[in-house]
Design a protein around this motif. Sequence first.
Motif, PDB file in Angstrom:
ATOM      1  N   GLY A   1      20.062 136.609  83.446  1.00 43.05           N
ATOM      2  CA  GLY A   1      19.334 137.822  83.094  1.00 43.05           C
ATOM      3  C   GLY A   1      20.197 139.068  83.042  1.00 43.05           C
ATOM      4  O   GLY A   1      19.680 140.177  83.002  1.00 43.05           O
ATOM      5  N   THR A   2      21.522 138.914  83.047  1.00 45.36           N
ATOM      6  CA  THR A   2      22.375 140.098  82.937  1.00 45.36           C
ATOM      7  C   THR A   2      22.454 140.529  81.473  1.00 45.36           C
ATOM      8  O   THR A   2      22.417 139.692  80.572  1.00 45.36           O
ATOM      9  CB  THR A   2      23.806 139.815  83.420  1.00 45.36           C
ATOM     10  OG1 THR A   2      24.327 138.743  82.657  1.00 45.36           O
ATOM     11  CG2 THR A   2      23.855 139.472  84.891  1.00 45.36           C
ATOM     12  N   LYS A   3      22.545 141.804  81.283  1.00 43.79           N
ATOM     13  CA  LYS A   3      22.702 142.324  79.914  1.00 43.79           C
ATOM     14  C   LYS A   3      24.111 142.900  79.790  1.00 43.79           C
ATOM     15  O   LYS A   3      24.355 144.022  80.180  1.00 43.79           O
ATOM     16  CB  LYS A   3      21.668 143.408  79.639  1.00 43.79           C
ATOM     17  CG  LYS A   3      20.285 142.838  79.400  1.00 43.79           C
ATOM     18  CD  LYS A   3      19.482 143.751  78.469  1.00 43.79           C
ATOM     19  CE  LYS A   3      18.157 143.122  78.075  1.00 43.79           C
ATOM     20  NZ  LYS A   3      17.331 142.765  79.242  1.00 43.79           N
TER      21      LYS A   3
ATOM     22  N   GLU B   1      26.036 131.458  80.515  1.00 44.79           N
ATOM     23  CA  GLU B   1      25.475 131.236  81.856  1.00 44.79           C
ATOM     24  C   GLU B   1      24.990 132.551  82.460  1.00 44.79           C
ATOM     25  O   GLU B   1      23.960 132.602  83.125  1.00 44.79           O
ATOM     26  CB  GLU B   1      26.535 130.636  82.782  1.00 44.79           C
ATOM     27  CG  GLU B   1      26.910 129.202  82.457  1.00 44.79           C
ATOM     28  CD  GLU B   1      27.907 128.652  83.472  1.00 44.79           C
ATOM     29  OE1 GLU B   1      27.511 128.446  84.631  1.00 44.79           O
ATOM     30  OE2 GLU B   1      29.087 128.479  83.105  1.00 44.79           O
ATOM     31  N   LEU B   2      25.769 133.603  82.201  1.00 43.72           N
ATOM     32  CA  LEU B   2      25.403 134.909  82.745  1.00 43.72           C
ATOM     33  C   LEU B   2      24.128 135.425  82.104  1.00 43.72           C
ATOM     34  O   LEU B   2      23.299 136.054  82.755  1.00 43.72           O
ATOM     35  CB  LEU B   2      26.542 135.911  82.526  1.00 43.72           C
ATOM     36  CG  LEU B   2      27.752 135.731  83.432  1.00 43.72           C
ATOM     37  CD1 LEU B   2      28.875 136.651  83.005  1.00 43.72           C
ATOM     38  CD2 LEU B   2      27.371 136.000  84.880  1.00 43.72           C
TER      39      LEU B   2
ATOM     40  N   ALA C   1      29.813 135.785  91.945  1.00 45.83           N
ATOM     41  CA  ALA C   1      30.225 137.191  91.989  1.00 45.83           C
ATOM     42  C   ALA C   1      29.217 138.075  91.253  1.00 45.83           C
ATOM     43  O   ALA C   1      28.822 139.133  91.747  1.00 45.83           O
ATOM     44  CB  ALA C   1      31.618 137.342  91.381  1.00 45.83           C
ATOM     45  N   TYR C   2      28.789 137.629  90.090  1.00 42.91           N
ATOM     46  CA  TYR C   2      27.797 138.417  89.338  1.00 42.91           C
ATOM     47  C   TYR C   2      26.478 138.497  90.108  1.00 42.91           C
ATOM     48  O   TYR C   2      25.817 139.533  90.120  1.00 42.91           O
ATOM     49  CB  TYR C   2      27.589 137.839  87.941  1.00 42.91           C
ATOM     50  CG  TYR C   2      28.614 138.363  86.949  1.00 42.91           C
ATOM     51  CD1 TYR C   2      28.420 139.572  86.287  1.00 42.91           C
ATOM     52  CD2 TYR C   2      29.793 137.684  86.705  1.00 42.91           C
ATOM     53  CE1 TYR C   2      29.353 140.073  85.398  1.00 42.91           C
ATOM     54  CE2 TYR C   2      30.751 138.167  85.825  1.00 42.91           C
ATOM     55  CZ  TYR C   2      30.521 139.372  85.169  1.00 42.91           C
ATOM     56  OH  TYR C   2      31.455 139.873  84.308  1.00 42.91           O
ATOM     57  N   LYS C   3      26.118 137.377  90.755  1.00 40.82           N
ATOM     58  CA  LYS C   3      24.868 137.399  91.536  1.00 40.82           C
ATOM     59  C   LYS C   3      24.958 138.431  92.654  1.00 40.82           C
ATOM     60  O   LYS C   3      24.005 139.153  92.925  1.00 40.82           O
ATOM     61  CB  LYS C   3      24.600 136.005  92.127  1.00 40.82           C
ATOM     62  CG  LYS C   3      24.004 135.047  91.116  1.00 40.82           C
ATOM     63  CD  LYS C   3      23.616 133.742  91.794  1.00 40.82           C
ATOM     64  CE  LYS C   3      23.323 132.661  90.760  1.00 40.82           C
ATOM     65  NZ  LYS C   3      23.530 131.315  91.299  1.00 40.82           N
ATOM     66  N   ARG C   4      26.134 138.488  93.286  1.00 41.06           N
ATOM     67  CA  ARG C   4      26.311 139.477  94.351  1.00 41.06           C
ATOM     68  C   ARG C   4      26.199 140.891  93.775  1.00 41.06           C
ATOM     69  O   ARG C   4      25.529 141.753  94.345  1.00 41.06           O
ATOM     70  CB  ARG C   4      27.680 139.274  95.027  1.00 41.06           C
ATOM     71  CG  ARG C   4      28.040 140.319  96.058  1.00 41.06           C
ATOM     72  CD  ARG C   4      27.075 140.310  97.242  1.00 41.06           C
ATOM     73  NE  ARG C   4      27.297 141.456  98.127  1.00 41.06           N
ATOM     74  CZ  ARG C   4      26.327 142.112  98.754  1.00 41.06           C
ATOM     75  NH1 ARG C   4      25.058 141.747  98.622  1.00 41.06           N
ATOM     76  NH2 ARG C   4      26.612 143.128  99.552  1.00 41.06           N
TER      77      ARG C   4
ATOM     78  N   LEU D   1      35.394 132.045  78.276  1.00 36.52           N
ATOM     79  CA  LEU D   1      34.647 133.292  78.475  1.00 36.52           C
ATOM     80  C   LEU D   1      33.252 133.174  77.852  1.00 36.52           C
ATOM     81  O   LEU D   1      32.257 133.609  78.432  1.00 36.52           O
ATOM     82  CB  LEU D   1      35.417 134.424  77.784  1.00 36.52           C
ATOM     83  CG  LEU D   1      35.414 135.795  78.426  1.00 36.52           C
ATOM     84  CD1 LEU D   1      35.923 135.725  79.851  1.00 36.52           C
ATOM     85  CD2 LEU D   1      36.288 136.758  77.627  1.00 36.52           C
ATOM     86  N   LYS D   2      33.217 132.573  76.681  1.00 34.35           N
ATOM     87  CA  LYS D   2      31.946 132.418  75.964  1.00 34.35           C
ATOM     88  C   LYS D   2      30.978 131.540  76.756  1.00 34.35           C
ATOM     89  O   LYS D   2      29.797 131.859  76.865  1.00 34.35           O
ATOM     90  CB  LYS D   2      32.229 131.796  74.596  1.00 34.35           C
ATOM     91  CG  LYS D   2      31.004 131.603  73.738  1.00 34.35           C
ATOM     92  CD  LYS D   2      31.410 131.362  72.311  1.00 34.35           C
ATOM     93  CE  LYS D   2      30.861 130.052  71.793  1.00 34.35           C
ATOM     94  NZ  LYS D   2      31.226 129.845  70.384  1.00 34.35           N
TER      95      LYS D   2
END
Length: 432
Positions: A228-230, A223-224, A181-184, A217-218
């Motif tokens: 490269g997500t901030k 992984e997130l 989902a984050y990749k999308r 969550l941690k």
Amino acid sequence: MNYFRYSGDTLACEDVDIERLAQKYGTPLYVYSLGTIKRHYRVFDGAFEGIDHLVCYAIKANPTLALIYLLAKMGAGADIVSKGELLLALKAGIPADRIVFSGVGKTPEEIKAALEVGILMFNVESLSELEVIADVAGRSGKKAPVSFRVNPDVDPKTHPYVATGLKTSKFGIPMGSALEAYKRAMQLPSLEIVGIDCHIGSQLINLGPIKEAMLRLKALLSELKALGTKLRYLDVGGGLGIRYDQEEPPEPSTYAETIQAALRGIESKESAKQTLILEPGRVIVGNAGILVTRVLYTKSQEGKRFVVVDAGMNDLIRPALYGSFQRIEKVKKTGAPVQKADIVGPVCESGDFFAKDREIEGVQEGDLLAIFGAGAYGVSMASNYNMRPKPAQVGVLGKGEALLSKRQTFEELIQDEVVPMALLEEKEGVQP
Ligand SMILES: *Cc1c(COP(=O)(O)O)cnc(C)c1O
């Protein structure tokens, strides 16, 4: 800790006599101790002192404007689940950049309204919703701040209707689908990924499931970060329980320590620090409100004693909806012998009860009863079933008292209705 106390044998809210309020405003009547709300907010907020955090009061627990105004003045943000709650939060003075938008069914119109005012973030609950947000943002030339509400699949050991973090629940996206989902989201230029969110349920009494959810969550967060997500915001939801009966919910300080301990180690390796977001509702207002109701009739039949009061399930639905316990006491104690009774409302449903087989000091017709723990999910769930007006609401602070909302009138109940004469009085030969 709340400021409803018996002074002698009569119940007072802070320094104001409940009997006097009932006489002045009529019953059923919601009475709130504003001092209690202030105290609850301070204690909760204070429990996270020293770490970067924002308390977003969950408006749905109690959407009374004056109460939100009070919380706004103390620095609260808001957790909203509809456009109506958005407008209410803004009206009460909560800055848009302190508002998070939760909920599984946000409409394009609601998304647009939230984007326009510039809310802090959308807690996205599905990939389809993500696409709609991206689309709405793209059209208005805006970047929508989003986080995903992930479903950590923990059992919060609460009532099934308020357990929201199980894998069978309708809320959030499964932990296992989160990375995808984050990749999308990263591919959609009109979105800015700002956080991660979870909310596992309400009336949480055990810290175990909260800790477990935080650990999951941690793990996801690291992984997130590898992607490269901030992420700037870590939203851990609301749900801290309160005492209605014999429950022993954790103190906010213990709750805060549990969350912080579970999340420890995230920041140390990273330069980007997260702001912790909390979405308490019940713990702020639940025990700050009572519903005052008058006994209309008592009757005994088939070996059962009924106390019929003038408040009904339309005013306070928690016992009918969740089978939940509400403490009920006489406003004026007389020392009459304790009797067992069902305390029921006037609504034409057998589910319309506040207590079954409850031991209560003997009551007489005309007595006032206080239903405690009515500050959260009381008036917010009130309806007009049986054409009953919503009750008046009063706020008390110290010796002062003021009306927060007046009792609805019959005219208000029907003001939006239309009787289409042409349709109802159709002439002969006209097809319906
Ligand atoms: C209902 C809700 C809350 C508040 O829950 P409480 O049990 O009242 O603290 C917080 N966040 C979300 C997403 C909710 O749906």
